[in-house]
Design an enzyme around this catalytic site. Structure first.
Site, PDB file in Angstrom:
ATOM      1  N   TRP A 134       0.866  -1.190   0.000  1.00 13.57           N
ATOM      2  CA  TRP A 134       0.000   0.000   0.000  1.00 13.57           C
ATOM      3  C   TRP A 134       0.901   1.239   0.000  1.00 13.57           C
ATOM      4  CZ3 TRP A 134      -2.218   2.594   4.856  1.00 13.57           C
ATOM      5  CH2 TRP A 134      -3.279   3.446   4.538  1.00 13.57           C
ATOM      6  N   ASP A 218      -0.293  -5.431   9.296  1.00 14.43           N
ATOM      7  CA  ASP A 218      -1.338  -4.499   8.904  1.00 14.43           C
ATOM      8  C   ASP A 218      -2.611  -5.335   8.788  1.00 14.43           C
ATOM      9  OD1 ASP A 218      -3.092  -2.790   7.678  1.00 14.43           O
ATOM     10  OD2 ASP A 218      -1.607  -1.892   6.358  1.00 14.43           O
ATOM     11  N   LYS A 254     -12.897  -1.018   6.789  1.00 13.90           N
ATOM     12  CA  LYS A 254     -13.503  -1.888   5.767  1.00 13.90           C
ATOM     13  C   LYS A 254     -14.472  -2.885   6.382  1.00 13.90           C
ATOM     14  CE  LYS A 254      -9.823  -0.335   3.560  1.00 13.90           C
ATOM     15  NZ  LYS A 254      -9.670   0.495   2.409  1.00 13.90           N
TER      16      LYS A 254
HETATM   17  C1  LMR Z   1      -7.105   1.858  -0.459  1.00 17.12           C
HETATM   18  O1  LMR Z   1      -6.021   1.264  -0.518  1.00 17.12           O
HETATM   19  O2  LMR Z   1      -7.721   2.231  -1.467  1.00 17.12           O
HETATM   20  C2  LMR Z   1      -7.734   2.138   0.872  1.00 17.12           C
HETATM   21  O3  LMR Z   1      -6.974   1.546   1.866  1.00 17.12           O
HETATM   22  C3  LMR Z   1      -8.044   3.562   1.101  1.00 17.12           C
HETATM   23  C4  LMR Z   1      -6.837   4.406   1.411  1.00 17.12           C
HETATM   24  O4  LMR Z   1      -6.880   5.124   2.394  1.00 17.12           O
HETATM   25  O5  LMR Z   1      -5.859   4.360   0.672  1.00 17.12           O
END
Ligand code: LMR
Length: 412
Positions: A134, A218, A254
């Site tokens: 991420w 996470d 989520k």
């Molecule tokens: C995402 O990856 O789209 C979500 O976790 C929202 C975010 O805050 O990035």
């Protein structure tokens, strides 16, 4: 002339930016497959029925659910619920008083607390992210660790094959300095949607035990991936049982649909059995970090979580709600896959079916992501052509499949 005129234009956040573009788009056929936020079968935000019920309970007893400042760590019932959701009610780590917990601000805030804790209290360690992760992980890290560089460990194969290079990953774990910290996605890896198997998690745990590595989980999608908290919590529960020391950033965005409530928790699981003083110290340190950043965490989301978690009937309903979300996503995966194959879209689309959780790494290139956005108003993330499956509905799936077909045929 302003004294702030030197301030440069900031680099846009890759996920929020896509969302902003989508919101500005006037095409009635536009489809949001960028940001990971669940939508119902009509493409609308969904408030879980169990959450609505909890809010009714809260608003009917404002003496009990007041707007006063909460305890610094969060309400005890909230903290208990967080621990039980994460580990299950009777987990050995809870019985042995090995878990320190503090309320936090959803996933981002909990990651921040965990990073601050490690940076300030665990000297000289190396920090590793998965080779793909991420994107927000990096900015959160840089904010805390300043100029200390991080390392990356192998996740997917380098040749573009959409699968975990498990041998490469294990090699990196083994070759790292003892006591290194590794960011792990507990389930529903974001952005790839590709997770380790249970057997692979066991092998990873063995390496972590031998090398005294710290696992930084996470935990943003528990229950959301398979519909079961137990299944999705497998890695965290097993590591905790085996005494691997860990930090867990738990988010309820989520799995409870509480995106804007910003509710979550940071946990530190240590290995000293029945050392409740250590647990209290660790919780206290997290409280201090929070006091120095946002001072105290908000109560409304916490009330919702503890109301659901401590009412057996409501909890049962909640687990049904989670299944509703995960089943809808699985159904959309199958429908998109079937449609892509039916219309003869070039390429292997198996990952659409086999990936888990909110996202799929489609493998569409940045040029293809741009094309599908401009030509069809279908919004994906540039990184690996990440698709949030939540934006698909029975009404738009054929449109999206056709847009993908045209894109891969026209942009090589
Ligand atoms: C995402 O990856 O789209 C979500 O976790 C929202 C975010 O805050 O990035």
């Amino acid at each position: 002339m302003s004294q702030f005129s030197h301030v440069p234009k900031p680099i846009p956040d890759p996920i929020l930016y896509i969302n902003a573009l989508y919101n500005q788009d006037t095409n009635p056929n536009k489809v949001a497959l960028g940001v990971g936020a669940y939508k119902d079968e009509n493409g609308k935000p969904w408030i879980l029925p169990s959450v609505r019920k909890a809010e009714e309970i809260i608003s009917s007893d404002l003496a009990k659910y007041s707007k006063e400042y909460p305890p610094q760590a969060g309400y005890p019932l909230f903290l208990k619920t967080c621990q039980e959701l994460m580990l299950g009610d009777d987990h050995i780590a809870l019985k042995e008083n090995r878990v320190a917990t503090c309320q936090s601000l959803s996933g981002g805030g909990s990651l921040h607390v965990g990073l601050c804790f490690l940076n300030e209290n665990y000297e000289g360690h190396d920090f590793y992210f998965p080779g793909i992760t991420w994107p927000t992980h990096f900015v959160l890290y840089e904010k805390v660790y300043r100029k200390t560089p991080y390392f990356e460990y192998t996740y997917l194969y380098e040749d573009g094959k959409l699968a975990i290079d498990f041998e490469g990953m294990k090699r990196d774990f083994v070759n790292a300095r003892d006591g290194s910290v590794f960011l792990l996605h507990a389930c529903a890896h974001n952005p790839t949607g590709i997770d380790l198997t249970k057997q692979q998690w066991v092998e990873v745990k063995d390496i972590f035990k031998a090398k005294k590595h710290v696992a930084f989980f996470d935990l943003a999608y528990q229950g959301f991936a398979t519909g079961s908290f137990e299944e999705d919590g497998y890695s965290v529960r097993m590591f905790a049982e085996e005494g691997v020391e860990m930090v867990v950033a738990q988010s309820f965005a989520k799995n409870f649909g509480l995106y804007g409530e910003r509710v979550g928790a940071c946990h530190i699981v240590h290995s000293d059995k029945h050392n409740s003083q250590l647990s209290a110290n660790l919780q206290g340190v997290m409280c201090t970090i929070i006091r120095k950043t946002w001072s105290m965490s908000p109560v409304h989301g916490a009330y919702i979580i503890q109301t659901i978690g401590q009412d057996p009937e409501l909890k049962k309903q909640y687990f049904e709600d989670v299944k509703t979300m995960s089943s809808r996503i699985k159904k959309m995966r199958q429908m998109l896959y079937d449609e892509l194959v039916r219309i003869g879209t070039p390429g292997d689309w198996t990952p659409i079916k086999t990936c888990i959780g909110m996202f799929t790494f489609t493998g569409l290139t940045p040029a293809q992501v741009e094309y599908i956005k401009v030509k069809f108003s279908v919004y994906l993330l540039v990184q690996g052509g990440r698709m949030s499956m939540c934006g698909l509905t029975e009404k738009n799936v054929a449109y999206v499949a056709n847009a993908m077909k045209q894109t891969v045929e026209n942009v090589k």
